[in-house]
Design a protein around this motif. Sequence first.
Motif, PDB file in Angstrom:
ATOM      1  N   ALA A  69       0.815  -1.225   0.000  1.00  0.00           N
ATOM      2  CA  ALA A  69       0.000   0.000   0.000  1.00  0.00           C
ATOM      3  C   ALA A  69       0.847   1.273   0.000  1.00  0.00           C
ATOM      4  CB  ALA A  69      -0.960  -0.010   1.195  1.00  0.00           C
ATOM      5  N   ASP A  72      -1.023   4.688  -0.863  1.00  0.00           N
ATOM      6  CA  ASP A  72      -2.186   5.143  -0.099  1.00  0.00           C
ATOM      7  C   ASP A  72      -2.192   6.671   0.005  1.00  0.00           C
ATOM      8  OD1 ASP A  72      -3.164   2.626   0.268  1.00  0.00           O
ATOM      9  OD2 ASP A  72      -2.814   2.532   2.432  1.00  0.00           O
ATOM     10  N   VAL A 147      -8.204   4.579   5.082  1.00  0.00           N
ATOM     11  CA  VAL A 147      -7.791   4.274   3.715  1.00  0.00           C
ATOM     12  C   VAL A 147      -8.201   2.839   3.413  1.00  0.00           C
ATOM     13  CG1 VAL A 147      -5.941   4.170   2.018  1.00  0.00           C
ATOM     14  CG2 VAL A 147      -5.776   5.816   3.906  1.00  0.00           C
ATOM     15  N   GLY A 148      -8.948   2.691   2.322  1.00  0.00           N
ATOM     16  CA  GLY A 148      -9.430   1.373   1.914  1.00  0.00           C
ATOM     17  C   GLY A 148     -10.949   1.332   1.953  1.00  0.00           C
ATOM     18  N   ARG A 167      -8.406   1.462  -2.770  1.00  0.00           N
ATOM     19  CA  ARG A 167      -7.750   2.111  -1.634  1.00  0.00           C
ATOM     20  C   ARG A 167      -8.274   3.543  -1.496  1.00  0.00           C
ATOM     21  NH1 ARG A 167      -6.246  -1.101   1.896  1.00  0.00           N
ATOM     22  NH2 ARG A 167      -4.701   0.339   2.741  1.00  0.00           N
ATOM     23  N   THR A 169      -9.533   6.957  -0.023  1.00  0.00           N
ATOM     24  CA  THR A 169      -9.193   7.738   1.173  1.00  0.00           C
ATOM     25  C   THR A 169     -10.434   8.489   1.660  1.00  0.00           C
ATOM     26  OG1 THR A 169      -6.925   8.022   0.414  1.00  0.00           O
ATOM     27  CG2 THR A 169      -7.739   9.634   1.989  1.00  0.00           C
TER      28      THR A 169
END
Length: 499
Positions: A69, A72, A147-148, A167, A169
């Motif tokens: 990730a 991110d 996040v995700g 992903r 935000t």
Amino acid sequence: MAAKRVMFSCVFSMLVALTAAATMPSAVADGEPPPDYADALSKCLLFYEGQRSGKLPPTQRLTWRKDSALNDGQDAGVDLAGGYYDAGDNVKFGFPMAYTGTLLAWSIIEFSEELGPELAHAHEALRWLTDYLLKATAQPNRIFVQVGDPYSDHNCWERPEDMDTLRTTYQVNDTHPGSEVAGETAAALAAASIAFRSSDPAYADELLSRAETVYNFGHTYQGSYGTSLGKWVCPFYCDYSGYQDELSWGAAWLNRATNSSQYQNHIVHGIQQMQMKTQLDDTGREWFFGWDNKEAGIYILLETQKNDSENSRLAEEFVCSLLPQSLSKSVEYTPGGLIYNTQGCNMQDVTGFSFLLLVYARHIINVGGTITCDNNVQVPPSALIDVARSQVKYLLGDNPNNMSYMVGYGAKFPQMIHHRGSTLPSMDTHPERMFCRDGEPYFNTTAPNLNLLIGAVVGGPNDGTDNFLDSRYCPNQTEPTTYVNAPLVGLLAYFNKHG
Ligand SMILES: *[C@@H]1O[C@H](CO)[C@@H](O)[C@H](O)[C@H]1NC(C)=O
Ligand SMILES: *[C@@H]1O[C@H](CO)[C@@H](O)[C@H](O)[C@H]1NC(C)=O
Ligand SMILES: *[C@@H]1O[C@H](CO)[C@@H](O)[C@H](O)[C@H]1NC(C)=O
Ligand SMILES: *[C@@H]1O[C@H](CO)[C@@H](O)[C@H](O)[C@H]1NC(C)=O
Ligand SMILES: *[C@@H]1O[C@H](CO)[C@@H](O)[C@H](O)[C@H]1NC(C)=O
Ligand SMILES: *[C@@H]1O[C@H](CO)[C@@H](O)[C@H](O)[C@H]1NC(C)=O
């Protein structure tokens, strides 16, 4: 957090029948060798390396985990690499992550001496988290709280290293507030500033100044992030208890970190609001302590800072409600002696309550105070420590299943924990990309997980009995979380030093 569809109910027909122990486990020697607290402590901290998101450092000890990730935050034009996956999935949920930080910091503040050589690892575990919180709070009046996309994530059984789920935000800001996330994030930053004060004063200053900005944002723009972000955060980490506890908790940690009483009015106001809510509920007192509800923690924290009679009464009421012999007991104990408070992740309540009992008992011993339960029963502080010790011993294997609920500790521990990275082959053995459905055979199998997530403490027995089903289909029992381990760090440090 609870992930994938649960395809059969977690019933216990497959379990061996357990004979109930007749009495509470006694704190006095029962012939069993004491747990290896030092080993458990070092594993308890190692677990956090398995939950790391972002670019891993050369010092990474759980080497089956790799970078993940790294982009991110990109959709919001910011860098949000880092932080922790909260549990067995790959979402970075900011609300429980912040709570984890507060409790890791509290463990360090209260037990820094007892942590001994593990203090450095504890600082490392905390800094991994606070570095992320500094990124998430870098802009004024805005916090990146997650996040995700949780639906996309929970639909797949994927390694963090090659996940292709969304992903996305998520943020709160002045038009879409989130006072509970702001309050908890401020608490984590403030508590961490105390934890780092002597070893890294410049970092402590940065954390504290950010804590104040974040708190002011949460207090100025009041509202719940559940309202602002709806289905993206609820029911995953929905703040069911309301945000007054987090505002009060954040204020209490700020007072402590700044050596001042400038936030006193906020604390008092928050407590009044919580008390009104309790009276309205009118259903006998139930206590919780975890990522959702901080109330018990507030009373214990304030008690260790000053002696205010109303707060003292509430702190005492809380600890009395946990004692097995107390008339005002609000929790149950399993026949084998485990505190039972929820069908969710019960171990969170076990480690959280035990931590508060220990902190309170030590404080009473230090000030030479007394504890009175049921109007006139004097309870020695050592009785609280005995309860905390019995819970930790149970967790580590002194229970009717002779099973440790910490992965990698002891002779028998859960083999099929509900955790994506632990289940799936490491990039070392399977470098080819795995897609959403490729993980299913690894989820379905009754073979043990491929990677040991050493130190992971699972939810454990959660129906009032000591029964435990080692199955990935039962996340309530087999999913580890960052917030179960955080108070356990302090508990293990204490019992390692003092027995
Ligand atoms: C404020 O937050 C809401 C909810 O996350 C988001 O939809 C909105 O775009 C944000 N506002 C700004 C100016 O970024
Ligand atoms: C608060 O007081 C402690 C103990 O006296 C001290 O070490 C610390 O530096 C103080 N913190 C601040 C932010 O002034
Ligand atoms: C799991 O926990 C949730 C609450 O968090 C509860 O509603 C559910 O019934 C539990 N499931 C099982 C199988 O215990
Ligand atoms: C708090 O103060 C009261 C009286 O003001 C005293 O009786 C009690 O022992 C004190 N408690 C602690 C823990 O210091
Ligand atoms: C647990 O250990 C005790 C003592 O060693 C033994 O009597 C008991 O049968 C064991 N229970 C299980 C479920 O293995
Ligand atoms: C694995 O689970 C899927 C549902 O997700 C099911 O269709 C399949 O039959 C299961 N396979 C095995 C081997 O249990």
